[in-house]
Scaffold this active site. Structure first.
Site, PDB file in Angstrom:
ATOM      1  N   ASP A 182       0.856  -1.188   0.000  1.00 58.09           N
ATOM      2  CA  ASP A 182       0.000   0.000   0.000  1.00 58.09           C
ATOM      3  C   ASP A 182       0.890   1.235   0.000  1.00 58.09           C
ATOM      4  O   ASP A 182       1.687   1.437   0.920  1.00 58.09           O
ATOM      5  CB  ASP A 182      -0.915   0.013   1.231  1.00 58.09           C
ATOM      6  CG  ASP A 182      -1.795   1.246   1.284  1.00 58.09           C
ATOM      7  OD1 ASP A 182      -2.596   1.436   0.358  1.00 58.09           O
ATOM      8  OD2 ASP A 182      -1.680   2.033   2.252  1.00 58.09           O
ATOM      9  N   GLU A 266      -1.949  -1.490  -5.920  1.00 58.40           N
ATOM     10  CA  GLU A 266      -3.181  -0.786  -6.237  1.00 58.40           C
ATOM     11  C   GLU A 266      -2.950   0.062  -7.483  1.00 58.40           C
ATOM     12  O   GLU A 266      -1.919   0.729  -7.605  1.00 58.40           O
ATOM     13  CB  GLU A 266      -3.581   0.107  -5.056  1.00 58.40           C
ATOM     14  CG  GLU A 266      -5.027   0.530  -5.068  1.00 58.40           C
ATOM     15  CD  GLU A 266      -5.429   1.197  -3.770  1.00 58.40           C
ATOM     16  OE1 GLU A 266      -6.625   1.438  -3.578  1.00 58.40           O
ATOM     17  OE2 GLU A 266      -4.529   1.486  -2.947  1.00 58.40           O
ATOM     18  N   ASP A 346      -2.922   1.572   7.045  1.00 63.42           N
ATOM     19  CA  ASP A 346      -2.135   1.185   5.877  1.00 63.42           C
ATOM     20  C   ASP A 346      -1.842  -0.308   5.853  1.00 63.42           C
ATOM     21  O   ASP A 346      -1.843  -0.931   4.788  1.00 63.42           O
ATOM     22  CB  ASP A 346      -0.831   1.988   5.846  1.00 63.42           C
ATOM     23  CG  ASP A 346      -1.080   3.482   5.690  1.00 63.42           C
ATOM     24  OD1 ASP A 346      -2.112   3.845   5.105  1.00 63.42           O
ATOM     25  OD2 ASP A 346      -0.243   4.285   6.155  1.00 63.42           O
TER      26      ASP A 346
END
Length: 385
Positions: A182, A266, A346
């Protein structure tokens, strides 16, 4: 495979003069040809460009002969490549972006793409029409067949990017199976196994010095020597900031691609994110787009698989234990779920990215079927079908 190694050069004053003239010759030839073929009734073709260079431009500018003839010949290749991309975008209905003129001091470079025109011995580089060899800061990292060299100038310093056909990059087998990553601002990256990489804020650390140099530059008279020195000082600081940022990103991307067989990320919309006025500077300073490109090309070299989850997946708002969704504004840094899961925001997102990324690679009805979906639900089964 083809790998490039960019090395800082240590030229003498005479050698630096030759390199500067070569950069100038390439830029001048490119601009002269672009001006000619920008006329209304003149159509571009590579053959016509060679003829115009030999019959018109080169006789009118005899100082071209001071450097290798391949410098200007390769400038024609570069302009041909620019026109090809222009015509492709026109055909696809995209924004055309007509080839632009080269500006002195911005992206100055030249290339030698023919093997006999250059060679490397130890920490010395030979290029055509330069009697002495140029010292390099370090040896060439790869062994193999040299394909081409591109000499560039930035902030008053010259660099050689040497392309080598090699098989040197044979890393050890990764120790871990998969990891979710992340990206963020408070921490550059948090992995699903709990590893935290500190924020990457090279611009923030040097912002005061940069503003001071910009003020000094604005007070100098245009065309003066003092303005030139102030501009060079600011360029050196910009380069230092860029080098600091890239060093951190290279270290992170290298560690991820060497340790893990699968990397789940992502699919961030960085262009959209920087439209946020409050977060534009820290997002740009972090370098998410550059980090993604580094991970992708290093993963391809090392046989690592990279999986991307959708940019609209609620990775931060979904509990990684039970799948329940929560309202999680940026000010809330801890996920507290009714199931008893209390976890850093996170880290929770990284674990969700890992689960969803693995589902994307290998759909399996026995595992979690998408974030926020109950195991065995009809909607989840549809998502993995």
């Amino acid at each position: 495979m083809l790998l490039a190694h960019k090395i800082e050069l240590r030229p003498t004053a005479e050698q630096a003069g030759y390199l500067a003239r070569a950069c100038g010759s390439r830029r001048h030839c490119y601009n002269q040809l672009l001006e000619h073929f920008s006329q209304k009734d003149v159509k571009w073709s590579k053959a016509a460009a060679y003829q115009h260079d030999m019959k018109v431009i080169r006789p009118a500018h005899p100082w071209y002969n001071e450097v290798s003839s391949r410098v200007t010949r390769n400038a024609i290749d570069d302009l041909d490549n620019a026109f090809k991309h222009f015509f492709r975008r026109v055909k696809l209905g995209q924004k055309p972006g007509f080839p632009a003129f080269k500006k002195k001091g911005v992206g100055d470079s030249f290339a030698l793409r023919e093997k006999p025109k250059f060679d490397v011995e130890g920490r010395e580089l030979r290029i055509e029409k330069l009697k002495t060899r140029i010292k390099m800061r370090q040896r060439l990292r790869f062994t193999g067949t040299l394909s081409q060299v591109t000499i560039s100038q930035r902030a008053g310093q010259f660099y050689a990017s040497i392309l080598v056909e090699t098989d040197d990059d044979n890393p050890r087998a990764p120790e871990k199976d998969a990891v979710g990553v992340d990206f963020g601002i408070k921490s550059l990256a948090v992995t699903s196994d709990g590893t935290v990489f500190p924020e990457n804020n090279a611009l923030k650390r040097n912002l005061k010095a940069l503003k001071r140099k910009q003020r000094r530059l604005s007070r100098k008279q245009t065309g003066s020597n003092r303005r030139a020195r102030a501009k060079l000082a600011m360029a050196k600081l910009h380069k230092r900031i860029s080098d600091q940022r890239q060093a951190v990103l290279h270290e992170l991307s290298d560690q991820l691609t060497r340790d893990d067989k699968v990397i789940c990320l992502e699919d961030l919309n960085v262009k959209g994110m920087i439209k946020n006025g409050k977060l534009a500077r820290p997002i740009s300073d972090a370098g998410f787009g550059l980090l993604r490109r580094m991970i992708e090309y290093k993963a391809e070299l090392r046989g690592v698989e990279v999986s991307f989850i959708g940019r609209f997946e609620p990775s931060s708002r979904t509990c990684s234990e039970c799948g329940q969704r929560h309202d999680m504004p940026l000010s809330v840094r801890t996920m507290k779920c009714d199931c008893g899961n209390v976890m850093d925001r996170d880290l929770n997102a990284a674990r969700n990215i890992l689960a969803r990324g693995l589902d994307t690679l290998r759909p399996d009805l026995k595992r979690t079927h998408g974030l926020g979906q109950t195991l065995g639900s009809p909607k989840a089964a549809t998502m993995t079908a």
